[in-house]
Design an enzyme around this catalytic site. Structure first.
Site, PDB file in Angstrom:
ATOM      1  N   GLU A 101       6.228  10.900   5.764  1.00 10.68           N
ATOM      2  CA  GLU A 101       5.365  10.597   4.616  1.00 10.68           C
ATOM      3  C   GLU A 101       4.839   9.170   4.713  1.00 10.68           C
ATOM      4  O   GLU A 101       5.477   8.306   5.312  1.00 10.68           O
ATOM      5  CB  GLU A 101       6.139  10.764   3.296  1.00 10.68           C
ATOM      6  CG  GLU A 101       5.937  12.114   2.633  1.00 10.68           C
ATOM      7  CD  GLU A 101       4.522  12.312   2.064  1.00 10.68           C
ATOM      8  OE1 GLU A 101       3.571  11.661   2.522  1.00 10.68           O
ATOM      9  OE2 GLU A 101       4.390  13.138   1.152  1.00 10.68           O
ATOM     10  N   ASP A 102       3.692   8.925   4.114  1.00 12.93           N
ATOM     11  CA  ASP A 102       3.170   7.561   4.036  1.00 12.93           C
ATOM     12  C   ASP A 102       3.842   6.799   2.899  1.00 12.93           C
ATOM     13  O   ASP A 102       4.144   5.620   3.033  1.00 12.93           O
ATOM     14  CB  ASP A 102       1.646   7.575   3.857  1.00 12.93           C
ATOM     15  CG  ASP A 102       1.191   8.467   2.717  1.00 12.93           C
ATOM     16  OD1 ASP A 102       1.967   9.349   2.289  1.00 12.93           O
ATOM     17  OD2 ASP A 102       0.051   8.303   2.242  1.00 12.93           O
ATOM     18  N   ASP A 105       6.592   7.948  -4.137  1.00 18.81           N
ATOM     19  CA  ASP A 105       6.297   7.320  -5.416  1.00 18.81           C
ATOM     20  C   ASP A 105       7.218   7.963  -6.458  1.00 18.81           C
ATOM     21  O   ASP A 105       8.394   7.618  -6.550  1.00 18.81           O
ATOM     22  CB  ASP A 105       4.811   7.565  -5.699  1.00 18.81           C
ATOM     23  CG  ASP A 105       4.251   6.705  -6.800  1.00 18.81           C
ATOM     24  OD1 ASP A 105       4.395   7.096  -7.967  1.00 18.81           O
ATOM     25  OD2 ASP A 105       3.661   5.654  -6.506  1.00 18.81           O
ATOM     26  N   PHE A 155      -0.542  -0.357  -6.639  1.00 20.28           N
ATOM     27  CA  PHE A 155      -1.286   0.662  -5.894  1.00 20.28           C
ATOM     28  C   PHE A 155      -1.752   0.099  -4.550  1.00 20.28           C
ATOM     29  O   PHE A 155      -2.419  -0.933  -4.506  1.00 20.28           O
ATOM     30  CB  PHE A 155      -2.483   1.136  -6.718  1.00 20.28           C
ATOM     31  CG  PHE A 155      -3.083   2.396  -6.191  1.00 20.28           C
ATOM     32  CD1 PHE A 155      -2.506   3.623  -6.474  1.00 20.28           C
ATOM     33  CD2 PHE A 155      -4.215   2.356  -5.382  1.00 20.28           C
ATOM     34  CE1 PHE A 155      -3.042   4.795  -5.967  1.00 20.28           C
ATOM     35  CE2 PHE A 155      -4.764   3.525  -4.880  1.00 20.28           C
ATOM     36  CZ  PHE A 155      -4.177   4.745  -5.173  1.00 20.28           C
ATOM     37  N   ARG A 168      -8.726   4.919   3.786  1.00 20.86           N
ATOM     38  CA  ARG A 168      -7.646   5.409   4.659  1.00 20.86           C
ATOM     39  C   ARG A 168      -7.714   4.726   6.032  1.00 20.86           C
ATOM     40  O   ARG A 168      -6.706   4.576   6.703  1.00 20.86           O
ATOM     41  CB  ARG A 168      -7.764   6.927   4.868  1.00 20.86           C
ATOM     42  CG  ARG A 168      -7.484   7.755   3.628  1.00 20.86           C
ATOM     43  CD  ARG A 168      -7.306   9.222   4.023  1.00 20.86           C
ATOM     44  NE  ARG A 168      -7.457  10.132   2.900  1.00 20.86           N
ATOM     45  CZ  ARG A 168      -6.482  10.498   2.074  1.00 20.86           C
ATOM     46  NH1 ARG A 168      -5.268  10.003   2.223  1.00 20.86           N
ATOM     47  NH2 ARG A 168      -6.711  11.338   1.096  1.00 20.86           N
TER      48      ARG A 168
HETATM   49  O1  PRP Z   1       6.133  10.763  -4.557  1.00 19.45           O
HETATM   50  P1  PRP Z   1       4.894  11.364  -5.141  1.00 19.45           P
HETATM   51  O2  PRP Z   1       4.628  10.875  -6.543  1.00 19.45           O
HETATM   52  O3  PRP Z   1       4.885  12.855  -5.058  1.00 19.45           O
HETATM   53  O4  PRP Z   1       3.631  10.790  -4.351  1.00 19.45           O
HETATM   54  C1  PRP Z   1       3.571  10.656  -2.968  1.00 19.45           C
HETATM   55  C2  PRP Z   1       2.554  11.577  -2.371  1.00 19.45           C
HETATM   56  O5  PRP Z   1       1.260  11.320  -2.952  1.00 19.45           O
HETATM   57  C3  PRP Z   1       0.323  10.990  -1.921  1.00 19.45           C
HETATM   58  O6  PRP Z   1      -0.342  12.120  -1.426  1.00 19.45           O
HETATM   59  P2  PRP Z   1      -1.554  12.826  -2.190  1.00 19.45           P
HETATM   60  O7  PRP Z   1      -1.022  14.048  -2.875  1.00 19.45           O
HETATM   61  O8  PRP Z   1      -2.290  11.832  -3.029  1.00 19.45           O
HETATM   62  O9  PRP Z   1      -2.489  13.344  -1.030  1.00 19.45           O
HETATM   63  P3  PRP Z   1      -3.024  12.651   0.301  1.00 19.45           P
HETATM   64  O10 PRP Z   1      -1.830  12.399   1.178  1.00 19.45           O
HETATM   65  O11 PRP Z   1      -3.940  13.657   0.890  1.00 19.45           O
HETATM   66  O12 PRP Z   1      -3.722  11.357  -0.083  1.00 19.45           O
HETATM   67  C4  PRP Z   1       1.175  10.433  -0.816  1.00 19.45           C
HETATM   68  O13 PRP Z   1       0.531  10.579   0.440  1.00 19.45           O
HETATM   69  C5  PRP Z   1       2.421  11.272  -0.890  1.00 19.45           C
HETATM   70  O14 PRP Z   1       2.260  12.476  -0.182  1.00 19.45           O
HETATM   71  N1  GUN Z   2      -3.193   5.368  -2.095  1.00 21.45           N
HETATM   72  C1  GUN Z   2      -2.051   5.500  -2.767  1.00 21.45           C
HETATM   73  N2  GUN Z   2      -1.570   6.721  -3.036  1.00 21.45           N
HETATM   74  C2  GUN Z   2      -0.394   6.785  -3.717  1.00 21.45           C
HETATM   75  N3  GUN Z   2       0.305   7.866  -4.109  1.00 21.45           N
HETATM   76  C3  GUN Z   2       1.382   7.421  -4.755  1.00 21.45           C
HETATM   77  N4  GUN Z   2       1.402   6.073  -4.804  1.00 21.45           N
HETATM   78  C4  GUN Z   2       0.298   5.656  -4.147  1.00 21.45           C
HETATM   79  C5  GUN Z   2      -0.248   4.354  -3.856  1.00 21.45           C
HETATM   80  O1  GUN Z   2       0.267   3.279  -4.189  1.00 21.45           O
HETATM   81  N5  GUN Z   2      -1.435   4.356  -3.164  1.00 21.45           N
HETATM   82 MG    MG Z   3       0.229  12.535   0.856  1.00 18.36          MG
END
Ligand code: PRP
Ligand code: GUN
Ligand code: MG
Length: 181
Positions: A101-102, A105, A155, A168
């Site tokens: 995961e990136d 949260d 953020f 990104r």
């Molecule tokens: O711990 P959480 O509150 O669940 O949040 C974390 C997730 O939210 C973001 O993805 P997002 O669903 O925004 O999609 P993306 O990766 O395509 O940007 C991030 O990349 C994690 O996957």
């Molecule tokens: N881009 C972005 N996505 C998120 N999803 C949950 N937290 C974050 C954050 O700090 N930045």
């Molecule tokens: Mg994600």
């Protein structure tokens, strides 16, 4: 998306800092699974940059696969399911799975996803995240095995992380300080 808007973004973690830490995690994973293979799962889209950089730093036989999920609204769904938009191409039964995961949260995504993947009988299931925002956690069942950086409740964008699908591609992690008028 409004590409005409300009934002002030301050650098929080440089590309050098990120890559150095990712190389350390790659070496740790290589050591931990020596003599075995690993199955990396990249959670789209945010973790693409981290996954590819990390994969290059793991010196083991490896499968890379991709999953795209969206969480149902928290609280109301007692099943704890995630909606799978794109599933894995192969079975993970008997595999050393590492979810990449990136950012973590609230923890909702990983809480639900790890339960779902555990039902598929992997040999082991490990979580690796580039960033962790522990102050934001609303679940208590996400055990993270590898964390790149613990960050404050602000953020962040870049290195895969978006603001309304933008930024990104920034090679660093930054804070969005606001719109430039
Ligand atoms: O711990 P959480 O509150 O669940 O949040 C974390 C997730 O939210 C973001 O993805 P997002 O669903 O925004 O999609 P993306 O990766 O395509 O940007 C991030 O990349 C994690 O996957
Ligand atoms: N881009 C972005 N996505 C998120 N999803 C949950 N937290 C974050 C954050 O700090 N930045
Ligand atoms: Mg994600």
């Amino acid at each position: 998306m409004d590409f005409s808007k300009k934002y002030d973004i301050s650098v929080y973690l440089t590309e050098e800092q990120l890559n150095k830490r990712i190389a350390e995690i790659g070496a740790q994973i290589t050591e931990k699974y020596r003599g075995q293979s690993v199955y990396l799962i990249c959670i789209l889209k945010g973790s693409i940059f981290f996954t590819t950089e990390l994969a290059k730093r793991i010196d083991l036989p490896m499968t890379m696969d991709f999953m795209s999920v969206s969480s149902y609204g928290s609280g109301t769904e007692s099943s704890g399911d995630v909606k799978i938009k794109k599933d894995l191409e192969h079975s993970i039964e008997g595999e050393n799975v590492i979810i990449i995961e990136d950012i973590i949260d609230s923890g909702n995504t990983l809480s639900r996803l790890s339960k779902l993947l555990a039902k598929r009988n992997p040999k082991s299931l490990t979580i690796c995240t580039l960033l962790d925002k522990p102050e934001r956690r609303v679940v208590d069942d996400v055990n993270v095995d590898y964390v790149g950086f613990v960050i404050p409740d602000k953020f962040v964008v870049g290195y895969g992380l978006d603001y309304d699908q933008r930024f990104r591609n920034l090679p660093y992690i930054g804070f969005v300080e606001g719109e430039i008028k």
